[in-house]
Design an enzyme around this catalytic site. Structure first.
Site, PDB file in Angstrom:
ATOM      1  N   CYS A  72      56.348  50.281  46.951  1.00 42.52           N
ATOM      2  CA  CYS A  72      56.080  51.299  45.927  1.00 42.52           C
ATOM      3  C   CYS A  72      56.887  50.984  44.668  1.00 42.52           C
ATOM      4  CB  CYS A  72      56.489  52.685  46.419  1.00 42.52           C
ATOM      5  SG  CYS A  72      55.564  53.288  47.829  1.00 42.52           S
ATOM      6  N   CYS A 150      57.594  54.506  56.864  1.00 45.84           N
ATOM      7  CA  CYS A 150      57.074  54.258  55.521  1.00 45.84           C
ATOM      8  C   CYS A 150      56.291  55.499  55.124  1.00 45.84           C
ATOM      9  CB  CYS A 150      56.184  53.020  55.498  1.00 45.84           C
ATOM     10  SG  CYS A 150      55.335  52.793  53.918  1.00 45.84           S
ATOM     11  N   GLN A 274      38.532  50.316  53.000  1.00 42.79           N
ATOM     12  CA  GLN A 274      39.444  50.958  52.048  1.00 42.79           C
ATOM     13  C   GLN A 274      40.593  51.655  52.784  1.00 42.79           C
ATOM     14  OE1 GLN A 274      39.601  50.798  48.842  1.00 42.79           O
ATOM     15  NE2 GLN A 274      37.586  50.560  47.935  1.00 42.79           N
ATOM     16  N   TYR A 303      29.137  42.522  45.783  1.00 43.12           N
ATOM     17  CA  TYR A 303      30.461  42.602  46.434  1.00 43.12           C
ATOM     18  C   TYR A 303      30.483  43.758  47.432  1.00 43.12           C
ATOM     19  CZ  TYR A 303      31.393  40.136  42.002  1.00 43.12           C
ATOM     20  OH  TYR A 303      31.335  39.297  40.912  1.00 43.12           O
ATOM     21  N   GLU A 324      27.525  39.849  49.757  1.00 45.77           N
ATOM     22  CA  GLU A 324      28.968  39.666  49.976  1.00 45.77           C
ATOM     23  C   GLU A 324      29.202  38.222  50.382  1.00 45.77           C
ATOM     24  OE1 GLU A 324      32.764  39.574  50.529  1.00 45.77           O
ATOM     25  OE2 GLU A 324      31.912  41.474  49.831  1.00 45.77           O
ATOM     26  N   ASP A 372      31.469  46.148  42.535  1.00 48.35           N
ATOM     27  CA  ASP A 372      32.830  46.507  42.968  1.00 48.35           C
ATOM     28  C   ASP A 372      33.579  45.199  43.227  1.00 48.35           C
ATOM     29  OD1 ASP A 372      35.125  47.643  43.938  1.00 48.35           O
ATOM     30  OD2 ASP A 372      34.246  48.387  45.799  1.00 48.35           O
ATOM     31  N   CYS A 399      39.195  47.775  40.387  1.00 51.30           N
ATOM     32  CA  CYS A 399      40.588  47.944  40.825  1.00 51.30           C
ATOM     33  C   CYS A 399      41.547  47.304  39.826  1.00 51.30           C
ATOM     34  CB  CYS A 399      40.794  47.342  42.221  1.00 51.30           C
ATOM     35  SG  CYS A 399      40.453  45.566  42.325  1.00 51.30           S
TER      36      CYS A 399
END
Length: 444
Positions: A72, A150, A274, A303, A324, A372, A399
């Site tokens: 993080c 975590c 995901q 994708y 893909e 994507d 992303c």
């Protein structure tokens, strides 16, 4: 020095006598003291030494190893401020890289509970004083920071890793050593079905034979409720790649299952799925809204992975064609279509920039195109095909705001209008942000 902004990596940005310095851990509005650590011609890096005046957005990170772990980067920032940072990051990239202004970038869709959201953990294993340790790599190194919990992983992942360290160590399993290429256990990967509660444990090993394998597996099964699959993946390569080519089921099923909305997915050891199912439903829901399907459209999903977006779209489309590059992912996509009884989907293995132009030549024209892509963005040949094919609507799921802005510029120059952008916080407490973008073909 006063911190003026945040970089795309979440580092504070300040200037000392006109020279730009990036300071990890510093926040906009703060007056700080810092020590330069690396200087280049145009910019440098500095270590935060003292916060003279803290920002209103500063908060105390709840994770005890936050400063050492590289997982993080924004736990020291109030969550609402994180969401606005991500919205602004997208807006700045559109303006600076894409030369796109005046397009609404909506407030980032955040989480009501931005902790314990990851359904997958990949934990490197090491040794310390004879015992197994497992956690995350320290920032910019391969030093393993041992951890008990975590705060962004599902609690079950913590439980699995703790049991594996304890039980494998008891049965004489040695950790892999990168320098000597000796030892056995490289990583423990966990996958948790949020909707089903099913758990998969993947032991990634530097060789085939696991000492006392049956006893080890039986103890894991009995000590972790919810485990339905234990898998071994063999990786003997001298590389940082986590998975090897061979996967064996040691106990239970080859797949676990999870649902997003009304769609069920089978997830194998190597399936891409995901990692934040709560936000994935919101992300894909927004993609479905932007596609504006009436049931009469042919949709192409570039994708497509294991068919996650494709099957979401198939609920409202006439037919969805997914492509893909990873053949195993296409087999998973076909399996997921059968699992959900969806017959209006067709999947093909290959590069999107090769398969889709071929479909176009064969007369398979999309009314709606959904892309994507990975972080590097869309291949230029694919963008050229979209411009030539002229689907009425394009939905771009991204992303990486930088490559998104670059690709939107190409689509805009090719006849499309960017209507609106919706950031979605898939990875709270990190600097990453996903977006869904609605594009329409301009009236000619």
């Amino acid at each position: 020095m006063v911190i003026e902004d945040l970089s795309h990596e979440g580092n504070g940005v300040g200037r000392y006598q006109g020279y730009t310095l990036f300071v990890p851990g510093a926040l906009p509005g703060e007056r700080i003291q810092a020590k330069a650590t690396k200087l280049k011609k145009q910019f440098g890096y500095a270590r935060l030494m003292e916060i003279v005046e803290p920002a209103a957005s500063r908060t105390v990170p709840p994770c005890p190893i936050y400063k050492r772990c590289g997982g993080c980067t924004l736990q020291h920032m109030d969550y609402q401020a994180q969401l606005e940072f991500k919205r602004k990051l997208v807006e700045d990239n559109l303006r600076r890289i894409g030369k796109i202004e005046g397009v609404p970038v909506h407030p980032t869709i955040g989480m009501e509970e931005p902790w314990r959201y990851r359904n997958k953990a990949q934990v490197p294993i090491g040794e310390e004083e004879g015992g197994l340790i497992g956690g995350f790599y320290a920032q910019r190194s391969h030093e393993i920071i041992d951890m008990e919990a975590c705060l962004i992983q599902h609690e079950k992942s913590d439980e699995v890793v703790a049991r594996v360290k304890e039980i494998a160590g008891k049965h004489g399993v040695r950790a892999y050593n990168e320098e000597t290429h000796g030892g056995l256990l490289r990583h423990v990967v966990t996958k948790v079905g949020f909707a089903t509660g099913q758990i998969m444990i993947v032991l990634i090993t530097n060789g085939e034979k696991i000492p006392n394998r049956d006893a080890l597996v039986n103890e894991l099964v009995s000590s972790v409720p919810g485990v339905t699959s234990i898998v071994q993946n063999i990786n003997t390569k001298k590389s940082n790649v986590i998975f090897g080519d061979e996967t064996r089921v040691l106990w239970g099923e080859e797949y676990i299952y999870d649902t997003i909305g009304d769609v069920t997915f089978a997830i194998s050891a190597r399936s891409f799925y995901q990692v934040n199912p709560v936000q994935t439903e919101r992300l894909y829901g927004k993609a479905l809204e932007y596609a504006a399907l009436t049931g009469e459209e042919n949709v192409i999903d570039a994708y497509c992975g294991i068919g996650t977006i494709s099957l979401f779209l198939a609920q409202k489309a006439k037919h969805v064609f997914g492509v893909e590059i990873v053949p195993d992912a296409i087999e998973d996509a076909k399996r997921n279509a059968r699992l959900n009884g969806m017959n209006n989907v067709t999947f093909a293995a290959g590069e999107a920039e090769t398969v889709i132009p071929k479909w176009y030549e064969e007369g398979n024209v999309a009314d709606v195109m959904v892309v994507d892509p990975p972080r590097k963005g869309c291949d230029e040949k694919l963008l050229d095909t979209i411009v030539a094919m002229k689907p009425e609507r394009v939905v771009y799921v991204s992303c990486n705001p930088a490559t998104l802005a670059r690709d939107l510029r190409i689509l805009e120059d090719g006849g499309y209008r960017t209507v609106e952008v919706q950031p979605v916080d898939m990875f709270p407490h990190t600097s990453h942000v996903e977006c869904v973008v609605r594009l329409y073909l301009k009236d000619e």
